[in-house]
Design a protein around this motif. Sequence first.
Motif, PDB file in Angstrom:
ATOM      1  N   MET A 123      -1.823   6.084  10.922  1.00  0.00           N
ATOM      2  CA  MET A 123      -1.582   6.710  10.297  1.00  0.00           C
ATOM      3  C   MET A 123      -3.012   7.452   9.873  1.00  0.00           C
ATOM      4  SD  MET A 123      -0.329   6.291   5.697  1.00  0.00           S
ATOM      5  CE  MET A 123       0.698   6.111   6.112  1.00  0.00           C
ATOM      6  N   ARG A 124      -2.329   8.900  10.013  1.00  0.00           N
ATOM      7  CA  ARG A 124      -3.913   9.244   9.688  1.00  0.00           C
ATOM      8  C   ARG A 124      -3.696  10.851   9.512  1.00  0.00           C
ATOM      9  NH1 ARG A 124      -6.869  13.876   8.807  1.00  0.00           N
ATOM     10  NH2 ARG A 124      -6.197  15.098  10.723  1.00  0.00           N
ATOM     11  N   ALA A 125      -3.855  11.136   7.987  1.00  0.00           N
ATOM     12  CA  ALA A 125      -4.286  11.600   6.852  1.00  0.00           C
ATOM     13  C   ALA A 125      -2.492  11.673   5.982  1.00  0.00           C
ATOM     14  CB  ALA A 125      -4.464  12.955   7.589  1.00  0.00           C
ATOM     15  N   GLY A 126      -2.133  10.557   5.616  1.00  0.00           N
ATOM     16  CA  GLY A 126      -0.562  10.291   5.188  1.00  0.00           C
ATOM     17  C   GLY A 126       0.158   9.955   6.710  1.00  0.00           C
ATOM     18  N   ARG A 153      -2.813  10.335   0.881  1.00  0.00           N
ATOM     19  CA  ARG A 153      -3.656   9.650   0.218  1.00  0.00           C
ATOM     20  C   ARG A 153      -2.949   8.754   0.420  1.00  0.00           C
ATOM     21  NH1 ARG A 153      -8.831  11.899  -0.323  1.00  0.00           N
ATOM     22  NH2 ARG A 153      -8.242  13.894  -0.188  1.00  0.00           N
ATOM     23  N   ILE A 154      -3.781   7.730  -0.088  1.00  0.00           N
ATOM     24  CA  ILE A 154      -3.446   6.561  -0.866  1.00  0.00           C
ATOM     25  C   ILE A 154      -3.406   6.352  -1.803  1.00  0.00           C
ATOM     26  CG2 ILE A 154      -4.213   4.004  -1.534  1.00  0.00           C
ATOM     27  CD1 ILE A 154      -5.570   3.968   1.183  1.00  0.00           C
ATOM     28  N   VAL A 155      -2.363   5.907  -2.354  1.00  0.00           N
ATOM     29  CA  VAL A 155      -1.930   5.977  -4.482  1.00  0.00           C
ATOM     30  C   VAL A 155      -2.185   4.297  -4.939  1.00  0.00           C
ATOM     31  CG1 VAL A 155      -1.144   8.152  -4.513  1.00  0.00           C
ATOM     32  CG2 VAL A 155       0.816   6.330  -4.357  1.00  0.00           C
ATOM     33  N   ALA A 156      -1.191   3.908  -4.372  1.00  0.00           N
ATOM     34  CA  ALA A 156      -1.948   2.115  -4.663  1.00  0.00           C
ATOM     35  C   ALA A 156      -2.012   1.557  -3.431  1.00  0.00           C
ATOM     36  CB  ALA A 156      -0.170   2.170  -5.417  1.00  0.00           C
ATOM     37  N   VAL A 157      -3.018  -0.086  -4.320  1.00  0.00           N
ATOM     38  CA  VAL A 157      -2.844  -1.522  -3.530  1.00  0.00           C
ATOM     39  C   VAL A 157      -2.840  -2.504  -4.087  1.00  0.00           C
ATOM     40  CG1 VAL A 157      -4.745  -2.269  -2.084  1.00  0.00           C
ATOM     41  CG2 VAL A 157      -3.937   0.130  -1.876  1.00  0.00           C
ATOM     42  N   GLY A 174     -13.234   5.141   5.086  1.00  0.00           N
ATOM     43  CA  GLY A 174     -13.395   4.288   5.809  1.00  0.00           C
ATOM     44  C   GLY A 174     -13.361   2.750   4.904  1.00  0.00           C
ATOM     45  N   THR A 175     -12.633   2.345   3.893  1.00  0.00           N
ATOM     46  CA  THR A 175     -11.787   1.624   2.847  1.00  0.00           C
ATOM     47  C   THR A 175     -10.481   1.826   2.650  1.00  0.00           C
ATOM     48  OG1 THR A 175     -12.980   2.687   0.477  1.00  0.00           O
ATOM     49  CG2 THR A 175     -13.999   1.030   2.001  1.00  0.00           C
ATOM     50  N   VAL A 176      -9.842   0.895   1.921  1.00  0.00           N
ATOM     51  CA  VAL A 176      -8.448   1.004   2.120  1.00  0.00           C
ATOM     52  C   VAL A 176      -8.479   0.411   0.036  1.00  0.00           C
ATOM     53  CG1 VAL A 176      -6.199   0.027   2.153  1.00  0.00           C
ATOM     54  CG2 VAL A 176      -7.481  -0.255   3.842  1.00  0.00           C
ATOM     55  N   GLU A 177      -8.427   2.305  -0.371  1.00  0.00           N
ATOM     56  CA  GLU A 177      -8.283   2.219  -1.894  1.00  0.00           C
ATOM     57  C   GLU A 177      -7.680   2.995  -1.729  1.00  0.00           C
ATOM     58  OE1 GLU A 177     -12.241   0.997  -3.419  1.00  0.00           O
ATOM     59  OE2 GLU A 177     -13.660   1.617  -1.184  1.00  0.00           O
ATOM     60  N   PRO A 178      -7.126   3.054  -3.729  1.00  0.00           N
ATOM     61  CA  PRO A 178      -6.618   4.718  -3.675  1.00  0.00           C
ATOM     62  C   PRO A 178      -7.518   5.743  -3.752  1.00  0.00           C
ATOM     63  CG  PRO A 178      -6.208   1.983  -5.301  1.00  0.00           C
ATOM     64  CD  PRO A 178      -7.160   2.009  -4.112  1.00  0.00           C
ATOM     65  N   GLY A 179      -6.903   6.278  -3.374  1.00  0.00           N
ATOM     66  CA  GLY A 179      -7.788   7.597  -4.250  1.00  0.00           C
ATOM     67  C   GLY A 179      -8.244   8.066  -2.478  1.00  0.00           C
ATOM     68  N   LYS A 180      -8.323   7.236  -1.401  1.00  0.00           N
ATOM     69  CA  LYS A 180      -8.972   7.080  -0.520  1.00  0.00           C
ATOM     70  C   LYS A 180      -7.935   7.985   0.423  1.00  0.00           C
ATOM     71  CE  LYS A 180     -13.017   5.694  -0.921  1.00  0.00           C
ATOM     72  NZ  LYS A 180     -13.765   4.732  -0.052  1.00  0.00           N
ATOM     73  N   ARG A 181      -8.632   8.976   1.759  1.00  0.00           N
ATOM     74  CA  ARG A 181      -7.511   9.054   2.723  1.00  0.00           C
ATOM     75  C   ARG A 181      -6.314   8.175   3.322  1.00  0.00           C
ATOM     76  NH1 ARG A 181     -10.781  12.387   5.252  1.00  0.00           N
ATOM     77  NH2 ARG A 181     -11.393  10.988   7.267  1.00  0.00           N
ATOM     78  N   VAL A 202       0.703  -1.291  -0.057  1.00  0.00           N
ATOM     79  CA  VAL A 202       0.058  -0.294   0.087  1.00  0.00           C
ATOM     80  C   VAL A 202       1.037   1.219  -0.084  1.00  0.00           C
ATOM     81  CG1 VAL A 202      -1.860   0.983   0.840  1.00  0.00           C
ATOM     82  CG2 VAL A 202      -1.998  -1.104   1.115  1.00  0.00           C
ATOM     83  N   LEU A 203       0.652   2.139  -0.735  1.00  0.00           N
ATOM     84  CA  LEU A 203       1.471   2.979  -1.168  1.00  0.00           C
ATOM     85  C   LEU A 203       0.982   4.354  -1.327  1.00  0.00           C
ATOM     86  CD1 LEU A 203       4.330   4.445  -2.477  1.00  0.00           C
ATOM     87  CD2 LEU A 203       3.199   3.721  -4.636  1.00  0.00           C
ATOM     88  N   VAL A 204       1.228   5.727  -0.036  1.00  0.00           N
ATOM     89  CA  VAL A 204       0.996   6.523   0.637  1.00  0.00           C
ATOM     90  C   VAL A 204       1.522   7.589   0.147  1.00  0.00           C
ATOM     91  CG1 VAL A 204       0.257   8.051   2.155  1.00  0.00           C
ATOM     92  CG2 VAL A 204      -0.118   5.221   2.272  1.00  0.00           C
ATOM     93  N   ARG A 205       1.057   8.977  -0.085  1.00  0.00           N
ATOM     94  CA  ARG A 205       1.814  10.450  -0.977  1.00  0.00           C
ATOM     95  C   ARG A 205       1.139  10.543  -0.443  1.00  0.00           C
ATOM     96  NH1 ARG A 205       7.146  11.862  -3.030  1.00  0.00           N
ATOM     97  NH2 ARG A 205       6.832   8.958  -4.040  1.00  0.00           N
TER      98      ARG A 205
END
Length: 473
Positions: free
Chosen positions: A446-449, A53-57, A415-422, A47-50
Amino acid sequence: MRFATGILIGALLTLARTPAAAQEAVAITNVSVIPMDRERVLADQTVLVRGGRIVAVGPAASVPVPADARRVDGAGKWLIPGLTDMHAHLFSDGPVPDSVAADELRIMLANGVTTARLMIGTPEQLPLRARVASGEIPGPTLFLASPQFAGRRYGEPHFNGVVVATPEEARAAVRQVADQGYDFIKLTLFISLPVYEAIVDEAARRGIKVIGHVDPQVGLARALAAGQQIEHLAMYFEAALRDGAPMTGSVSDYFIYRAANWESVDWLDDAKLDSLGRATAAAGVWSTPTLTFFKLAFGTGQPDSVIQARLDYAVLPDSLRRQMVAGRDYYWRNPPSAARRARYVEARNRIVRAIHQAGGRILAGSDSPELFLVYGWSLHRELQSLVEAGLPPYAALEAATRNPAEWLGTLAESGTVEPGKRADLVLLDADPLADIRNTQRIAGVMRAGRWHPAPELARMIDESAARIRASLP
């Protein structure tokens, strides 16, 4: 073009306000993800965050990790969305100084709570919400109920409410709190039916939801018809009394302290309890049952040895400990019979099972801090109570992740673990679907990255607990 430019400027401003720690790239590698979009586990994921935001799962073998990313080893661990407590309060709403409110939020966050709905609003909460949103202080995203609407003042000296004794007062109060920026209208006690009707009507005009208790003058049937989001299973027992019962009152809300009302528990009708659960689901009304508090405070009891062994006990100033002991002893000096208390607990569990089995929606809320139960830890206990009531672990976890986001209208963000979500995430050392108690085995939040590993979380709790404890004698 103006619209696109506005989006770009807004994104840049948001990025500029985001702390550097939240702007960094973080890669949680080789982790089992419970995305909460449906019941499933995605094994060996990265799970990549930048930029918060979640940018990839995706599978660890196929998601490239940037050279500048901070790596978090998720092997043998599980990743879930950040948890939401849909019924929380702050000690600083009452006797504890407002200066430690930020510490209270840190304790929530350190327990994996990345969103919280504070259920009796105060003016001090409005700037507190903004400070969290700007990244100035770490803490959960806050949603704020209004100051409590009640038919008269009670609970002095910390009433934190507005008296609505007439329909005119009720309409004016709805308009006022909506203009002040509160997110919901919170109802508590002594509200007459004409006042209730005025609140519901004016809230609909202003597009603001009504939540909270149900007064006996209003009744459960009217609250369900109004679509009110109901807390504590208020007035369900009264509505579930058998035909021909010699009483109409039962043990909802403050009536639980009336010894004579406990006789009503003998007259509960299981068929009616089940029917009320189905009616709740059919009405589309979401329920926050707050099982743990009512079970421990009025059903099973809380011995000193158990209370003092809890991690949350260290947060309590001595004066609050004494007050809580007095409150507990007031009830337990002459408690209802063990049989009635057991029936009380099982009836509450039965209603929750019936709501869930009928397709209704449950929201996890702790109602902490109450009687030795402190925010953060108590949300995990609530998930356990939901499972003990008969919900599968996935449904209990849903009550603290996807369901709150859907009810709050933030499912596009959280609410979910998906690309685009906070990037609000909790990393666990064990599988919560195998044992819901594993939500307490937190390896990082992790909160807001912004990533907080377990040692940092432990320091946050220790330092914040010390300041809260020292804030009162």
